[in-house]
Motif scaffolding. Structure first.
Motif, PDB file in Angstrom:
ATOM      1  N   MET A 174     117.692  73.720  92.687  1.00 30.45           N
ATOM      2  CA  MET A 174     117.955  75.006  92.030  1.00 30.45           C
ATOM      3  C   MET A 174     118.711  74.764  90.732  1.00 30.45           C
ATOM      4  O   MET A 174     119.670  74.000  90.684  1.00 30.45           O
ATOM      5  CB  MET A 174     118.798  75.905  92.938  1.00 30.45           C
ATOM      6  CG  MET A 174     119.303  77.159  92.252  1.00 30.45           C
ATOM      7  SD  MET A 174     120.437  78.113  93.293  1.00 30.45           S
ATOM      8  CE  MET A 174     121.350  79.002  92.008  1.00 30.45           C
ATOM      9  N   LYS A 175     118.258  75.438  89.678  1.00 35.63           N
ATOM     10  CA  LYS A 175     118.970  75.411  88.395  1.00 35.63           C
ATOM     11  C   LYS A 175     119.703  76.736  88.236  1.00 35.63           C
ATOM     12  O   LYS A 175     119.088  77.798  88.210  1.00 35.63           O
ATOM     13  CB  LYS A 175     117.987  75.227  87.241  1.00 35.63           C
ATOM     14  CG  LYS A 175     118.634  75.324  85.871  1.00 35.63           C
ATOM     15  CD  LYS A 175     117.590  75.340  84.765  1.00 35.63           C
ATOM     16  CE  LYS A 175     118.246  75.591  83.412  1.00 35.63           C
ATOM     17  NZ  LYS A 175     117.249  75.715  82.322  1.00 35.63           N
ATOM     18  N   SER A 176     121.039  76.674  88.149  1.00 36.37           N
ATOM     19  CA  SER A 176     121.828  77.895  87.989  1.00 36.37           C
ATOM     20  C   SER A 176     121.729  78.408  86.554  1.00 36.37           C
ATOM     21  O   SER A 176     121.885  77.644  85.603  1.00 36.37           O
ATOM     22  CB  SER A 176     123.304  77.637  88.316  1.00 36.37           C
ATOM     23  OG  SER A 176     123.480  77.429  89.688  1.00 36.37           O
ATOM     24  N   TYR A 177     121.455  79.676  86.431  1.00 38.28           N
ATOM     25  CA  TYR A 177     121.478  80.321  85.123  1.00 38.28           C
ATOM     26  C   TYR A 177     122.915  80.750  84.823  1.00 38.28           C
ATOM     27  O   TYR A 177     123.664  81.111  85.735  1.00 38.28           O
ATOM     28  CB  TYR A 177     120.579  81.555  85.125  1.00 38.28           C
ATOM     29  CG  TYR A 177     119.111  81.274  84.921  1.00 38.28           C
ATOM     30  CD1 TYR A 177     118.399  81.914  83.918  1.00 38.28           C
ATOM     31  CD2 TYR A 177     118.425  80.367  85.728  1.00 38.28           C
ATOM     32  CE1 TYR A 177     117.051  81.671  83.732  1.00 38.28           C
ATOM     33  CE2 TYR A 177     117.083  80.108  85.549  1.00 38.28           C
ATOM     34  CZ  TYR A 177     116.396  80.767  84.547  1.00 38.28           C
ATOM     35  OH  TYR A 177     115.065  80.512  84.358  1.00 38.28           O
ATOM     36  N   PRO A 178     123.296  80.725  83.530  1.00 34.78           N
ATOM     37  CA  PRO A 178     124.627  81.270  83.190  1.00 34.78           C
ATOM     38  C   PRO A 178     124.774  82.694  83.718  1.00 34.78           C
ATOM     39  O   PRO A 178     123.837  83.493  83.631  1.00 34.78           O
ATOM     40  CB  PRO A 178     124.624  81.248  81.660  1.00 34.78           C
ATOM     41  CG  PRO A 178     123.681  80.148  81.295  1.00 34.78           C
ATOM     42  CD  PRO A 178     122.603  80.186  82.353  1.00 34.78           C
ATOM     43  N   GLN A 179     125.930  82.981  84.255  1.00 41.19           N
ATOM     44  CA  GLN A 179     126.199  84.294  84.847  1.00 41.19           C
ATOM     45  C   GLN A 179     127.548  84.773  84.324  1.00 41.19           C
ATOM     46  O   GLN A 179     128.535  84.048  84.417  1.00 41.19           O
ATOM     47  CB  GLN A 179     126.224  84.179  86.373  1.00 41.19           C
ATOM     48  CG  GLN A 179     126.272  85.502  87.112  1.00 41.19           C
ATOM     49  CD  GLN A 179     126.232  85.303  88.632  1.00 41.19           C
ATOM     50  OE1 GLN A 179     127.196  84.844  89.229  1.00 41.19           O
ATOM     51  NE2 GLN A 179     125.117  85.632  89.240  1.00 41.19           N
ATOM     52  N   LEU A 180     127.577  85.969  83.765  1.00 45.93           N
ATOM     53  CA  LEU A 180     128.801  86.517  83.196  1.00 45.93           C
ATOM     54  C   LEU A 180     129.150  87.825  83.882  1.00 45.93           C
ATOM     55  O   LEU A 180     128.286  88.685  84.072  1.00 45.93           O
ATOM     56  CB  LEU A 180     128.622  86.759  81.693  1.00 45.93           C
ATOM     57  CG  LEU A 180     129.878  87.193  80.926  1.00 45.93           C
ATOM     58  CD1 LEU A 180     130.914  86.088  80.919  1.00 45.93           C
ATOM     59  CD2 LEU A 180     129.519  87.574  79.486  1.00 45.93           C
ATOM     60  N   LEU A 181     130.420  87.959  84.282  1.00 44.15           N
ATOM     61  CA  LEU A 181     130.874  89.170  84.955  1.00 44.15           C
ATOM     62  C   LEU A 181     132.055  89.761  84.187  1.00 44.15           C
ATOM     63  O   LEU A 181     133.024  89.064  83.897  1.00 44.15           O
ATOM     64  CB  LEU A 181     131.314  88.842  86.387  1.00 44.15           C
ATOM     65  CG  LEU A 181     131.856  90.000  87.227  1.00 44.15           C
ATOM     66  CD1 LEU A 181     130.758  91.019  87.513  1.00 44.15           C
ATOM     67  CD2 LEU A 181     132.460  89.487  88.523  1.00 44.15           C
ATOM     68  N   VAL A 182     131.959  91.048  83.840  1.00 42.67           N
ATOM     69  CA  VAL A 182     133.038  91.766  83.160  1.00 42.67           C
ATOM     70  C   VAL A 182     133.476  92.915  84.059  1.00 42.67           C
ATOM     71  O   VAL A 182     132.652  93.728  84.485  1.00 42.67           O
ATOM     72  CB  VAL A 182     132.584  92.308  81.790  1.00 42.67           C
ATOM     73  CG1 VAL A 182     133.703  93.139  81.156  1.00 42.67           C
ATOM     74  CG2 VAL A 182     132.177  91.172  80.867  1.00 42.67           C
TER      75      VAL A 182
END
Length: 449
Positions: A369-377
């Motif tokens: 699995m390749k993790s995609y960038p994930q951003l949480l605000v």
């Protein structure tokens, strides 16, 4: 009045929000409820983690249970899933775990399992809470007298039973594997080293000296830095980290890179599919799973069922449809062939067994699995009401989705416990995510106050 039971039992700071008087009333109420609904003089098994307040609440719960005629068996320090297993195998009316999981030592919690090993449904929690409120109001509810007063027994041997069971789920010996194990100074500090050494692994154990106040302190599955450093220093094949009550597991590969719950699910799903053990070739996960997880599962020939955030919703879906594997990015993984709840020890063994069977490195399996960038605000708001129908917010979300196209996604959801609306975006470009998230967050703040 706010509901007593939260998403994972009754929880709060010890002797502040959660006091022994409340624990006593919960024990009394539980014995009354299970004594009427399940078995006369109900057997309730109690376990705890390593927090300094654990003995305090253990004594208060046991006193309450016995005062209503219940029987108590005290296991002592053990992982949360051990109580689910023991309640089931010893035909108890219920099990109780005293733990606040990955929270700091000064918090604690009281969580119930039914005699079937599953967490109690909301309706049962509500009935127990109703009894607690009646006790608080001074209503004269039944107490046991004379020979009907309950008894307390200590059952240290139950920990050995759980260790035997966990070991049996591995399916292979682990000779030749060099492992660093971080026990978070918590409930797994004794059990898991014994399991791994019985299976033949070379184990370096860290953070396994609990003193009542060091549980989860700069260690365990929420603080992986020391595990990463030790894996690299030792030249280990893999690192394993549990949280304070050991219902979670995260890993570190031989290069010191984190293997989160999404990666663990992909590794284990592929292993189970190859053995024909993954029902419907389906994995159950939540809306917070990384988009890379969905792409990896599809590439492996499987599919994902998606639920709202929370392991209870994952488990509900698994039970309804007969699925065998589900979990969350946090490392709360459920293997229904073995357990009725998340079990960090069993999760670790399934990962290690996959390493042993394939002969591949942890980094190679994680690379499935390749993790995609994930951003949480997190947006602090005056009101969470009505955001779903707000046109300005909807327009901002649609614009972000169009910008990301098929290579990303946006998820906006309110917090269940705080005055927050969370804006999460995933995609291949971190800078693009930051722009999109900030734009949506600004509009949410403007519209919701």
């Amino acid at each position: 009045m706010a509901r007593l039971f939260g998403t994972d039992g009754v929880r709060g700071e010890a002797n502040v929000a959660l006091c022994p008087e409340l624990a006593y009333r919960l024990g009394w109420a539980a014995a009354l409820y299970f004594g009427e609904k399940v078995q006369q003089n109900p057997l309730i098994i109690i376990g705890r983690d390593t927090r300094i307040s654990g003995n305090l609440f253990e004594s208060a719960l046991a006193t309450g249970i016995c005062s209503a005629g219940g029987r108590v068996e005290i296991v002592g320090v053990c992982p949360t899933p051990a109580i689910a297993y023991l309640a089931r195998t010893h035909k108890a009316a219920a099990g109780i775990v005293i733990s606040a999981s990955h929270n700091p030592f000064y918090d604690n919690g009281i969580k119930f399992f039914g005699g079937d090993g599953y967490k109690l449904p909301d309706a049962v929690e509500d009935e127990i809470e109703s009894l607690v409120r009646r006790i608080e109001a001074g209503e004269k509810l039944p107490r046991a007298t004379r020979e009907n007063i309950g008894r307390i027994k200590r059952r240290k041997e139950y920990v050995r039973e759980y260790i035997d069971f966990v070991q049996s789920t591995a399916g292979v010996q682990l000779n030749g594997l060099k492992i660093v194990l971080d026990c978070a100074n918590g409930a797994a500090y004794d059990c898991m080293p014994r399991v791994l050494r019985r299976l033949g692994a070379d184990v370096h154990v860290i953070h396994a000296e609990p003193d009542g106040v060091n549980i989860n302190e700069a260690c365990g599955s929420t603080h992986l830095e020391s595990l990463q450093k030790t894996v690299l220093a030792d030249g280990a094949d893999i690192g394993i980290a549990h949280d304070g009550d050991a219902d979670r597991c995260l890993c570190v590969d031989e290069k010191g890179e984190v293997i989160d719950g999404d990666h663990i699910l992909v590794m284990c799903a592929k292993d189970m599919m190859e053995k024909g053990r993954l029902a419907g070739n389906t994995v159950v996960t939540t809306v917070m799973a990384n988009i890379g997880f969905h792409k990896a599962i599809e590439k492996a020939g499987g599919r994902a069922e998606i639920t709202q955030v929370g392991d209870r919703y994952v488990l509900e879906n698994m039970r309804e449809h007969g699925y065998r594997l589900g979990g969350e990015q946090s490392g709360h993984i459920i293997f229904s062939d073995f357990s009725t709840t998340g079990d960090g020890l069993i999760t670790a063994l399934q990962v290690l067994a996959a390493l042993k069977r394939t002969g591949r490195k942890a980094s190679e399996l994680s690379a499935l699995m390749k993790s995609y960038p994930q951003l949480l605000v997190n947006v602090v708001v005056a009101s969470k009401e009505g955001w779903e129908e707000n046109e300005a917010i909807a327009v901002a979300i649609r614009a972000g989705e169009e910008e990301l196209g098929g290579d990303g996604r946006i998820l906006v959801r309110p917090s269940g416990t705080e005055p927050l609306i969370r804006v999460m975006a995933e995609g291949p470009d971190q800078a693009q995510l930051e722009t999109i998230c900030r734009r949506i967050a600004d509009i949410v703040k403007k519209e919701q106050g």
